[in-house]
Write an enzyme that holds these catalytic residues in place. Structure first.
Site, PDB file in Angstrom:
ATOM      1  CB  SER A  32      -0.926   0.019   1.220  1.00 16.53           C
ATOM      2  OG  SER A  32      -0.176   0.174   2.396  1.00 16.53           O
ATOM      3  CG  LEU A  36       4.849   6.639   0.662  1.00 20.24           C
ATOM      4  CD1 LEU A  36       5.846   7.286   1.646  1.00 20.24           C
ATOM      5  CD2 LEU A  36       4.540   7.611  -0.469  1.00 20.24           C
ATOM      6  CG  ASP A  49       4.030  -6.453  -0.550  1.00 25.87           C
ATOM      7  OD1 ASP A  49       4.530  -5.879   0.438  1.00 25.87           O
ATOM      8  OD2 ASP A  49       2.803  -6.578  -0.703  1.00 25.87           O
ATOM      9  CG  ASP A  84       5.815  -7.973  12.727  1.00 20.74           C
ATOM     10  OD1 ASP A  84       6.649  -7.040  12.640  1.00 20.74           O
ATOM     11  OD2 ASP A  84       4.845  -7.956  13.487  1.00 20.74           O
ATOM     12  CB  CYS A 127       7.593   1.525   2.189  1.00 21.46           C
ATOM     13  SG  CYS A 127       8.519   2.311   0.861  1.00 21.46           S
ATOM     14  CB  SER A 130       8.449  11.254   8.535  1.00 25.62           C
ATOM     15  OG  SER A 130       7.570  12.363   8.677  1.00 25.62           O
ATOM     16  CE1 TYR A 173       5.235   8.092  11.255  1.00 25.84           C
ATOM     17  CE2 TYR A 173       5.639  10.429  10.945  1.00 25.84           C
ATOM     18  CZ  TYR A 173       5.464   9.165  10.415  1.00 25.84           C
ATOM     19  OH  TYR A 173       5.530   8.974   9.062  1.00 25.84           O
ATOM     20  CG  PHE A 200       3.989  11.433  -0.499  1.00 27.68           C
ATOM     21  CD1 PHE A 200       4.950  12.195   0.149  1.00 27.68           C
ATOM     22  CD2 PHE A 200       4.172  11.175  -1.864  1.00 27.68           C
ATOM     23  CE1 PHE A 200       6.057  12.691  -0.527  1.00 27.68           C
ATOM     24  CE2 PHE A 200       5.280  11.670  -2.545  1.00 27.68           C
ATOM     25  CZ  PHE A 200       6.225  12.420  -1.879  1.00 27.68           C
ATOM     26  CB  THR A 250      -0.235   6.837   1.514  1.00 31.54           C
ATOM     27  OG1 THR A 250      -0.051   7.249   2.876  1.00 31.54           O
ATOM     28  CG2 THR A 250       0.899   7.407   0.666  1.00 31.54           C
TER      29      THR A 250
HETATM   30  N1  LIG Z   1       2.131   9.086   3.609  1.00 32.01           N
HETATM   31  C1  LIG Z   1       2.814  10.071   4.111  1.00 32.01           C
HETATM   32  O1  LIG Z   1       2.407  11.216   4.031  1.00 32.01           O
HETATM   33  C2  LIG Z   1       4.129   9.798   4.768  1.00 32.01           C
HETATM   34  C3  LIG Z   1       4.902  10.898   5.133  1.00 32.01           C
HETATM   35  C4  LIG Z   1       6.127  10.678   5.740  1.00 32.01           C
HETATM   36  C5  LIG Z   1       6.552   9.392   5.957  1.00 32.01           C
HETATM   37  N2  LIG Z   1       5.767   8.340   5.601  1.00 32.01           N
HETATM   38  C6  LIG Z   1       6.282   7.007   5.875  1.00 32.01           C
HETATM   39  O2  LIG Z   1       6.287   6.242   4.721  1.00 32.01           O
HETATM   40  C7  LIG Z   1       6.143   4.869   5.042  1.00 32.01           C
HETATM   41  C8  LIG Z   1       5.051   4.278   4.206  1.00 32.01           C
HETATM   42  O3  LIG Z   1       3.861   4.917   4.580  1.00 32.01           O
HETATM   43  P1  LIG Z   1       2.532   4.924   3.710  1.00 32.01           P
HETATM   44  O4  LIG Z   1       2.073   6.316   3.729  1.00 32.01           O
HETATM   45  O5  LIG Z   1       2.776   4.238   2.436  1.00 32.01           O
HETATM   46  O6  LIG Z   1       1.554   4.139   4.649  1.00 32.01           O
HETATM   47  P2  LIG Z   1       0.772   2.747   4.508  1.00 32.01           P
HETATM   48  O7  LIG Z   1       0.050   2.579   5.770  1.00 32.01           O
HETATM   49  O8  LIG Z   1       0.029   2.712   3.220  1.00 32.01           O
HETATM   50  O9  LIG Z   1       1.938   1.701   4.385  1.00 32.01           O
HETATM   51  C9  LIG Z   1       2.616   1.170   5.462  1.00 32.01           C
HETATM   52  C10 LIG Z   1       2.830  -0.288   5.175  1.00 32.01           C
HETATM   53  O10 LIG Z   1       3.635  -0.818   6.205  1.00 32.01           O
HETATM   54  C11 LIG Z   1       3.161  -2.117   6.491  1.00 32.01           C
HETATM   55  N3  LIG Z   1       3.517  -2.455   7.852  1.00 32.01           N
HETATM   56  C12 LIG Z   1       3.166  -1.831   8.987  1.00 32.01           C
HETATM   57  N4  LIG Z   1       3.652  -2.468  10.055  1.00 32.01           N
HETATM   58  C13 LIG Z   1       4.322  -3.540   9.585  1.00 32.01           C
HETATM   59  C14 LIG Z   1       5.033  -4.603  10.218  1.00 32.01           C
HETATM   60  N5  LIG Z   1       5.162  -4.669  11.553  1.00 32.01           N
HETATM   61  N6  LIG Z   1       5.604  -5.525   9.436  1.00 32.01           N
HETATM   62  C15 LIG Z   1       5.484  -5.478   8.100  1.00 32.01           C
HETATM   63  N7  LIG Z   1       4.828  -4.497   7.458  1.00 32.01           N
HETATM   64  C16 LIG Z   1       4.245  -3.539   8.195  1.00 32.01           C
HETATM   65  C17 LIG Z   1       1.660  -2.054   6.284  1.00 32.01           C
HETATM   66  O11 LIG Z   1       1.128  -3.311   6.025  1.00 32.01           O
HETATM   67  C18 LIG Z   1       1.577  -1.124   5.099  1.00 32.01           C
HETATM   68  O12 LIG Z   1       1.615  -1.882   3.925  1.00 32.01           O
HETATM   69  C19 LIG Z   1       5.892   4.823   6.525  1.00 32.01           C
HETATM   70  O13 LIG Z   1       7.087   4.524   7.192  1.00 32.01           O
HETATM   71  C20 LIG Z   1       5.475   6.227   6.852  1.00 32.01           C
HETATM   72  O14 LIG Z   1       5.794   6.566   8.167  1.00 32.01           O
HETATM   73  C21 LIG Z   1       4.572   8.519   5.008  1.00 32.01           C
END
Ligand SMILES: NC(=O)c1ccc[n+]([C@@H]2O[C@H](COP(=O)([O-])OP(=O)(O)OC[C@H]3O[C@@H](n4cnc5c(N)ncnc54)[C@H](O)[C@@H]3O)[C@@H](O)[C@H]2O)c1
Ligand SMILES: NC(=O)c1ccc[n+]([C@@H]2O[C@H](COP(=O)([O-])OP(=O)(O)OC[C@H]3O[C@@H](n4cnc5c(N)ncnc54)[C@H](O)[C@@H]3O)[C@@H](O)[C@H]2O)c1
Ligand SMILES: NC(=O)c1ccc[n+]([C@@H]2O[C@H](COP(=O)([O-])OP(=O)(O)OC[C@H]3O[C@@H](n4cnc5c(N)ncnc54)[C@H](O)[C@@H]3O)[C@@H](O)[C@H]2O)c1
Ligand SMILES: NC(=O)c1ccc[n+]([C@@H]2O[C@H](COP(=O)([O-])OP(=O)(O)OC[C@H]3O[C@@H](n4cnc5c(N)ncnc54)[C@H](O)[C@@H]3O)[C@@H](O)[C@H]2O)c1
Lengths: 255, 255, 255, 255
Positions: free
Chosen positions: A15, A17, A34, A56, A84, A147, A160, A193, A195
């Site tokens: 999902s 990013l 993945d 995990d 990610c 982030s 966070y 972003f 998401t």
């Molecule tokens: N979306 C934003 O605006 C944003 C901004 C800054 C940073 N981020 C960072 O980018 C990364 C991706 O975020 P995203 O926005 O795509 O969110 P998202 O929730 O779509 O994706 C996170 C993914 O991590 C997986 N995940 C969570 N815990 C897990 C675990 N213990 N083991 C395996 N997989 C696990 C989830 O299944 C999910 O697929 C994250 O680290 C988030 O902190 C996102």
């Protein structure tokens, strides 16, 4: 590093990013894994170059096993990991009711984002070390995802920000640990972003953040912006040890 | 904030940076609590303004109890906490033998330094919130101790840097969480100081670090340099949300 | 370094941050020189430990002469310089009318703030080099004044931010140049302080900035906050090569 | 932003980082202008998409005229400027002979690198403002070239670091000034690259720097590393207001 034919693990690749990154890598004819903790997979019909593994990131056992599965399918050719996988987590140090933040929340966020990311790094890197080097002795590249909250942490983001600051600060020592093996480490620090993670925010918080954007006045695009940066970082051998914001010029003051 | 007559908790106050800080606060006629996980106490004969409490900074229960003990002895007057409690922790992401770093080492360092520091912050802050404000509405000040390793992390410091980067990055969101209560948060990032922690390093590593010093060409002094900075940060109300290096001009390149 | 009996030059010492710094140094029984480009002096009746010199910080000739005057009056004992002399300067890269910023404005701000500051540093340091070292070989300390605008530059601050970024970035190489002579260099980056400079801002801009403050919710105090930090930096020998924000936790997002 | 068919000005496009950038842009079928202060041109036979203009980046008149020439040849279609024009400049604040650095050297370096870069930015931006916006309202992109010396300035680099710190710090306010016009600003801070500029260093200095590299243990490549990053930054619309190091993991401690 060339992408085509090489194998890349994307944690959280199902999902947001991670999904866009995995898809772009597939387009460029990489083998893509993945690796995430939930079940459904978005890559139906991709079986040839693609593998979904439920694991995990915080688990030594599950990630060790996952790496073995990857090698069984694609050979000793793991050249990159893009971390990610991660979670949000909101709560003030002391809430409006005067109560301290639940320590377990803080621990949970740090455990997944920081310890989970490190766990994957160390295990994948140990595998890369065993593999034959490519051109110039390069063996692999690690892209971690921090982030902008590592610098601009908002009210309610203490957990966070702590986890993402840990990721940012381990960039340089990890680079220094792994250079002699030809493994690079780069950290990306995204702004907002669009998401699943950010769509959990309530409208008001989201609007406040978007009011702070410069140009373009919208959240970043996973597909076309975040993933293209990741591809560039994989390909550009002189990008090593850097922490890179991608945020459309946002700097989060007091909201 | 004035120091005299107010109560300050110093974690790790029995040695190194914490010891000097506690002693300076005593000189300035504060009530001082040394809060640490080992038994002996350096403050014999100081019983009037001083309290030693054996407690683990990572334990919700022990810190909660410690705060109660402090209040019983000195009243609802906890105005500051200086988080000097912490540990080192050396090990490469992948060792020369090709083995990944023991995940438990990484977890241990992050748990003590980052989670332990946060645990103390949240519980002390929740107590400060209940107390009457001082001049200008100020209720308290939190001084956390990171390290220059949050920016200059060396080979072998990935765990330590991660933990100290977490501390650095939580400075701003914690400031933002606690401002409305009149509580300030400042982080100090020391370079090499002559304390038990650094005397564990072997001579060669120590020498390499000291070769990088500018003026003065020696480790910092806990007493007279580190502790005086802490005193200044307690007293100077406009210091809030800052991360401050104190390092004699050292920037650690590749050693 | 001890302050009493030593000689300190404060540029811009006749108003704002410089004035408070000069006054505090006088209280601590230093010899103080106010060096500025305008005429009136605030130190009537202080003739014994005080000297006012009218000189432009950008002028090689005037600063060279000023240093000679200082030595004639107080001896070869110049131990510090605090570079508070500086100017504001507002204007967008391209204005609302589509016109580019006047290049002369940009040049003027850079000339006074960056080149002027450097000019004073190099000439005072060359004098310090000739003087006998104090304890531990320390010969002097240079405190430069940048601004949070070096990191948080607002719309309209491109010239000012450029000049203040130059000051911030020369901190480390200047430290490295001067360490062998026992001269330290520290840069202070203030947030909003109530001085003549900031009182030129219109009410709306000022209010927007103050809305971003955390605790305390007011501009900083030249007397008691800025000047006390400077005194600490003079006294604390291990503060070298640092850039220190003093801003009450403000981070300027998009206003 | 798409590159093909658009017009890009590269200052210093006749050698080093600028040359490689200009060549890559030509490959991608952009119109390219090499704008520099010396005469010879490396682009013989490229007349269709290429223009060489001899102009000094510090001159209002010459750059204004250059922009007119560009428009005459390629139309009102200037979409990017990459400011590679710049100079080195070595000298200590106080030399071994006790003499202060020549103020004219400092001024010269600041004038070319900082004021020259700004001069080109403001004039090109004012032209971009007049042009029709592209997709999403984007009108143009400015890529400035700082150096890792803005953070890691070495002994002898005080002038250079000051100029490059100015460039770094003007990134954000310039972004904020130009966002409403759809113009982005990104700064690249390169580590050591094999160009004419670095080949002026003596062997010993060069070796000392290269000893600090991580992986890859060599200077960066103008062609394939620096220029590819620039291309990415032009294309990736969410890269705005960032400062990006490209340095192979080098952090320059005391050499
Ligand atoms: N979306 C934003 O605006 C944003 C901004 C800054 C940073 N981020 C960072 O980018 C990364 C991706 O975020 P995203 O926005 O795509 O969110 P998202 O929730 O779509 O994706 C996170 C993914 O991590 C997986 N995940 C969570 N815990 C897990 C675990 N213990 N083991 C395996 N997989 C696990 C989830 O299944 C999910 O697929 C994250 O680290 C988030 O902190 C996102
Ligand atoms: N000495 C240096 O050069 C240096 C440099 C940078 C940062 N630091 C940091 O400064 C802080 C103080 O270090 P120091 O050099 O004085 O070392 P130290 O070992 O003398 O002091 C650390 C103290 O923390 C206490 N402590 C450790 N774990 C604890 C726990 N779980 N619960 C309660 N107390 C605990 C110890 O009992 C000890 O008193 C540490 O956080 C360290 O990382 C030190
Ligand atoms: N006040 C603030 O909020 C604030 C915030 C950040 C940084 N600063 C910086 O602090 C410094 C002091 O500012 P202030 O607020 O006290 O302003 P101020 O205007 O009161 O003081 C500036 C002083 O510099 C002197 N000066 C200006 N040009 C000079 C020249 N060419 N030669 C000699 N002297 C000259 C002026 O005479 C004046 O005394 C400035 O560098 C300013 O940029 C101020
Ligand atoms: N090469 C490196 O290792 C390195 C590292 C960090 C930063 N940089 C920066 O990258 C930029 C390009 O450097 P390079 O290594 O390609 O060096 P270079 O000497 O090959 O290129 C600099 C170019 O700038 C032009 N130039 C200089 N002054 C000018 C003026 N007044 N007007 C117009 N043009 C002018 C020169 O003609 C030359 O073409 C510089 O700003 C440099 O500071 C280089």
């Amino acid at each position: 590093m060339y992408i085509k034919g090489n194998t890349f693990i994307v944690t959280g690749g199902g999902s947001g990013l991670g999904l866009s990154t995995a898809q772009e890598l597939l387009k460029l004819e990489a083998n893509v894994i993945d690796l995430k903790n939930t079940e459904e997979s978005f890559y139906k019909g991709r079986e040839k170059n693609f593998l979904f593994i439920q694991a995990d990131i915080t688990s030594e056992k599950e990630i060790t096993k996952a790496i073995q599965q990857v090698i069984e399918k694609f050979g000793k050719n793991i050249r990159g990991v893009i971390n990610c996988g991660g979670i949000g987590g909101v709560g003030k140090t002391v809430g409006s009711n005067g109560m301290p933040l639940d320590l377990d929340l803080f621990k949970f966020v740090v455990n997944v984002n920081l310890i989970g990311t490190f766990n994957v790094c160390r295990l994948v890197a140990a595998q890369m070390v065993k593999q034959k080097p490519l051109e110039e002795g390069e063996r692999g590249v690690i892209i971690n995802v921090s982030s902008i909250a590592y610098q601009d942490g908002q009210m309610g983001q203490v957990s966070y920000s702590a986890s993402k600051g840990g990721i940012a600060s381990m960039t340089l020592p990890m680079t220094r640990d792994l250079s002699k093996f030809g493994i690079r480490v780069v950290t990306v620090a995204p702004g907002p972003f669009e998401t699943p993670m950010i769509s959990h925010l309530n409208e008001r918080s989201k609007q406040k953040i978007l009011n702070q954007t410069e140009f373009p006045a919208r959240p970043g695009k996973s597909d076309g912006e975040f993933n293209k940066l990741v591809i560039h970082l994989i390909e550009n051998t002189y990008m090593n040890g850097e922490i890179i914001r991608i945020d459309g010029g946002i700097r989060l003051g007091k909201l």
